[in-house]
Design a protein around this motif. Structure first.
Motif, PDB file in Angstrom:
ATOM      1  N   PHE A 156       0.832  -1.202   0.000  1.00  0.00           N
ATOM      2  CA  PHE A 156       0.000   0.000   0.000  1.00  0.00           C
ATOM      3  C   PHE A 156       0.870   1.258   0.000  1.00  0.00           C
ATOM      4  CE2 PHE A 156      -2.184   3.379   2.295  1.00  0.00           C
ATOM      5  CZ  PHE A 156      -3.465   3.382   1.750  1.00  0.00           C
ATOM      6  N   TYR A 181      -5.624   7.445  -5.444  1.00  0.00           N
ATOM      7  CA  TYR A 181      -4.853   6.240  -5.131  1.00  0.00           C
ATOM      8  C   TYR A 181      -5.249   5.681  -3.775  1.00  0.00           C
ATOM      9  CZ  TYR A 181      -1.111   3.245  -3.563  1.00  0.00           C
ATOM     10  OH  TYR A 181      -0.423   2.172  -3.046  1.00  0.00           O
ATOM     11  N   ALA A 185      -6.546   1.977  -3.213  1.00  0.00           N
ATOM     12  CA  ALA A 185      -5.630   1.117  -2.469  1.00  0.00           C
ATOM     13  C   ALA A 185      -6.221   0.677  -1.135  1.00  0.00           C
ATOM     14  CB  ALA A 185      -4.306   1.841  -2.233  1.00  0.00           C
TER      15      ALA A 185
END
Length: 301
Positions: A156, A181, A185
């Protein structure tokens, strides 16, 4: 003593040959350890995941530590980088319990995204794994699931360091990219950790009266059938939790992300992790004093 101009940015931990090798190895073994029950034959003597959980723990934890050691040996970390790693890991570990148990609101993910972005993928993976390890010790969450959580958090945070234009993109555009993101994620992290828990639970062959397995893992069942069960399991059990984690990451990134990004970049510049100190003797020394001269250079590696 000379102080040449500093470069615009520096990353205290880079992915060198040894760290890349260790990272690939631990990632491969981790994925095999998590996913192999999906491909096991029904007649296999070992088709559940609960019995191998301690073995996965024993295999992954030393390999995760090996990634840290390999990164240090690749000349990517010095005392200042290790100190920053310790500080950020401690802050992340302290942030995790603040939202645990409350709709998946975990502010530590926001810190991991921004730290990975500023400090690079190598530092990101190490930071993510160490932070999850420290938080497990802090909250009493040590168990067979911990290596999977460390691996998932390492991916991550590393992913944020692999995002494009780390030295050029700034301002609102960068925060929007990091928020997007972080949102995606956060679901990916939940999917990986839930997959491990789902195959560990097992028992799907007796979970329902008709033997269909319901939403639980059925050892030896066809892959596509188990994947459908897993998706149903995610929607039924963890979608709300993952959504809370993703939403909080987005909100914090867009609201206070700019301040934290500036603070992290300022700390990195002041620490100047890539400073190389060179001692060189002058043509002649002062009377009664050993000849010496110190040059401090700032070079990219």
């Amino acid at each position: 003593m000379k102080h040449p101009a500093k470069p615009g940015s520096s990353r205290p931990v880079r992915l060198g040959p040894r760290s890349i090798t260790a990272l690939v190895l631990v990632s491969f073994i981790g994925l095999i350890g998590i996913c192999w029950p999906l491909f096991a034959d029904a007649s296999s003597a070992v088709t559940t995941h609960s019995a191998d959980a301690p073995w996965l723990f024993a295999a992954l934890l030393p390999l995760l530590i090996a990634v840290v050691i390999a990164t240090i040996s690749d000349c990517g970390m010095d005392a200042k980088a290790i100190a920053m790693l310790g500080v950020l890991a401690a802050v992340g570990a302290a942030l995790r319990p603040l939202g645990a148990g409350t709709a998946g609101l975990e502010p530590m993910f926001f810190l991991m995204v921004l730290s990975g972005r500023v400090l690079g993928p190598g530092f990101g993976f190490v930071l993510g794994a160490v932070t999850m390890f420290a938080s497990a010790l802090l909250t009493g969450g040590v168990g067979p699931w911990m290596p999977t959580q460390m691996l998932a958090m390492g991916w991550f945070t590393m992913g944020a360091g692999l995002l494009p234009a780390p030295e050029r993109l700034r301002g609102r555009g960068e925060r929007l990219m990091l928020a997007a993101y972080g949102f995606v994620a956060a679901f990916a992290y939940g999917t990986i950790t839930n997959l491990y828990g789902w195959v560990t639970i097992g028992g799907g062959e007796t979970a329902t009266g008709d033997g269909s397995g319901g939403i639980y893992f059925v050892p030896g069942a066809p892959l596509h059938e188990n994947l459908v069960r897993f998706l149903t399991f995610l929607v039924a059990t963890s979608l709300g939790w993952d959504l809370g984690r993703a939403a909080l990451t987005v909100v914090l990134t867009l609201t206070i992300g700019s301040t934290l990004l500036k603070a992290l970049r300022r700390a990195t510049r002041r620490a100047n992790f890539e400073a190389q100190v060179t001692f060189e003797g002058p043509k002649r020394g002062a009377p009664g004093e050993a000849a010496h001269r110190t040059y401090v250079t700032y070079e990219r590696k």
